[in-house]
Design an enzyme around this catalytic site. Structure first.
Site, PDB file in Angstrom:
ATOM      1  N   ARG A  68       0.831  -1.218   0.000  1.00  0.00           N
ATOM      2  CA  ARG A  68       0.000   0.000   0.000  1.00  0.00           C
ATOM      3  C   ARG A  68       0.858   1.258   0.000  1.00  0.00           C
ATOM      4  O   ARG A  68       0.566   2.246  -0.684  1.00  0.00           O
ATOM      5  CB  ARG A  68      -0.917  -0.027   1.240  1.00  0.00           C
ATOM      6  N   HIS A 112     -19.815   8.770   2.016  1.00  0.00           N
ATOM      7  CA  HIS A 112     -20.107   7.401   2.458  1.00  0.00           C
ATOM      8  C   HIS A 112     -21.620   7.199   2.439  1.00  0.00           C
ATOM      9  O   HIS A 112     -22.366   8.020   3.006  1.00  0.00           O
ATOM     10  CB  HIS A 112     -19.561   7.164   3.864  1.00  0.00           C
TER      11      HIS A 112
HETATM   12  C1  GRF Z   1     -21.121   6.074  -3.887  1.00  0.00           C
HETATM   13  O1  GRF Z   1     -22.314   5.497  -3.501  1.00  0.00           O
HETATM   14  C2  GRF Z   1     -20.359   6.536  -2.679  1.00  0.00           C
HETATM   15  O2  GRF Z   1     -21.152   6.750  -1.569  1.00  0.00           O
HETATM   16  C3  GRF Z   1     -19.401   5.427  -2.398  1.00  0.00           C
HETATM   17  O3  GRF Z   1     -19.092   4.886  -3.645  1.00  0.00           O
HETATM   18  C4  GRF Z   1     -20.160   5.106  -4.550  1.00  0.00           C
HETATM   19  C5  GRF Z   1     -19.575   5.662  -5.811  1.00  0.00           C
HETATM   20  O4  GRF Z   1     -20.495   5.673  -6.861  1.00  0.00           O
HETATM   21  N1  GRF Z   1     -18.263   5.931  -1.661  1.00  0.00           N
HETATM   22  P1  GRF Z   1     -20.121   6.386  -8.236  1.00  0.00           P
HETATM   23  O5  GRF Z   1     -18.889   5.701  -8.816  1.00  0.00           O
HETATM   24  O6  GRF Z   1     -19.900   7.831  -7.975  1.00  0.00           O
HETATM   25  O7  GRF Z   1     -21.322   6.143  -9.108  1.00  0.00           O
END
Ligand code: GRF
Length: 215
Positions: A68, A112
């Site tokens: 990482r 999130h």
């Molecule tokens: C979103 O639902 C966000 O909450 C999470 O990952 C997803 C990303 O979706 N962290 P996208 O690639 O923006 O459609």
């Protein structure tokens, strides 16, 4: 007008949140300069979205690195060529090393799909249904070393409908995300919201609770 905040968006997948940022900037509703879209996944559809919008893209695959820390060091080197003032994690499916987080301390945002501190981690929509919660939504927060635990800035909440499936819930949460994420990022980009001593501040005043919008 204040100079737009130089912003890099980090993605791993579809990039619907990225698209919300692109649309908001193109519509003149968001004072960010989208200088780079970065992905760890060369297949991420979000890279195509960025190219269509004329935003530079970069991709470094984590599988090419032994650990990482070395991957994160390569990402830092690439990002810093664009001198970003703000990093937006938008479906970036990598855990960041402490070195990465401290390099951009207070300048990384994440979204999130849950009402943090409830339901950190993955598979939130099903977990919310399994728990019998009445409310769900999404949270924009500053990124700290602890996963999904940094100071919260803005939360979009929605009431769960009787009989709603996790797929239906996910779609409604995503629609909320597309509204709250650019809004929250704009507040950070303009300096109204800041990260200070481990807390979020709004106009210089410490806030322990996020702003809440009900949808
Ligand atoms: C979103 O639902 C966000 O909450 C999470 O990952 C997803 C990303 O979706 N962290 P996208 O690639 O923006 O459609």
């Amino acid at each position: 007008m204040v100079a737009p905040c130089k912003t890099a968006i980090l993605i791993s997948g579809s990039g619907t949140n990225l698209q919300a940022f692109i649309d908001a900037v193109e519509g003149g509703n968001l004072n960010l300069d989208l200088t780079l879209v970065f992905s760890n996944n060369p297949e991420a559809y979000g890279l195509e979205r960025a190219e269509k919008a004329g935003i530079p893209t970069a991709c470094i695959q984590h599988a090419d690195f032994p650990d990482r820390e070395s991957f994160d060091a390569a990402v830092i080197a690439e990002l810093d060529r664009f001198e970003p003032e703000l990093l937006i994690l938008a479906g970036f499916m990598r855990i960041l090393s402490p070195g990465f987080v401290s390099h951009y301390a207070g300048r990384i945002l994440n979204i999130h799909p849950a009402l943090l501190p409830l339901h950190p981690g993955l598979n939130t929509h099903q977990r919310v249904l399994d728990a019998g919660d009445d409310w769900h939504g999404s949270t924009v927060h500053f990124v700290t070393e602890e996963l999904d635990a940094g100071p919260r800035i803005l939360q979009g909440r929605l009431a769960i409908k009787p009989g709603e499936t996790s797929t239906e819930l996910e779609a409604r949460v995503q629609a909320v995300e597309h509204q709250i994420y650019p809004l929250a990022a704009d507040r950070v980009g303009s300096g109204k919201v800041k990260f200070k001593d481990g807390y979020a501040t709004v106009d210089g005043v410490r806030k322990d609770d996020p702003e809440v919008k009900i949808y």
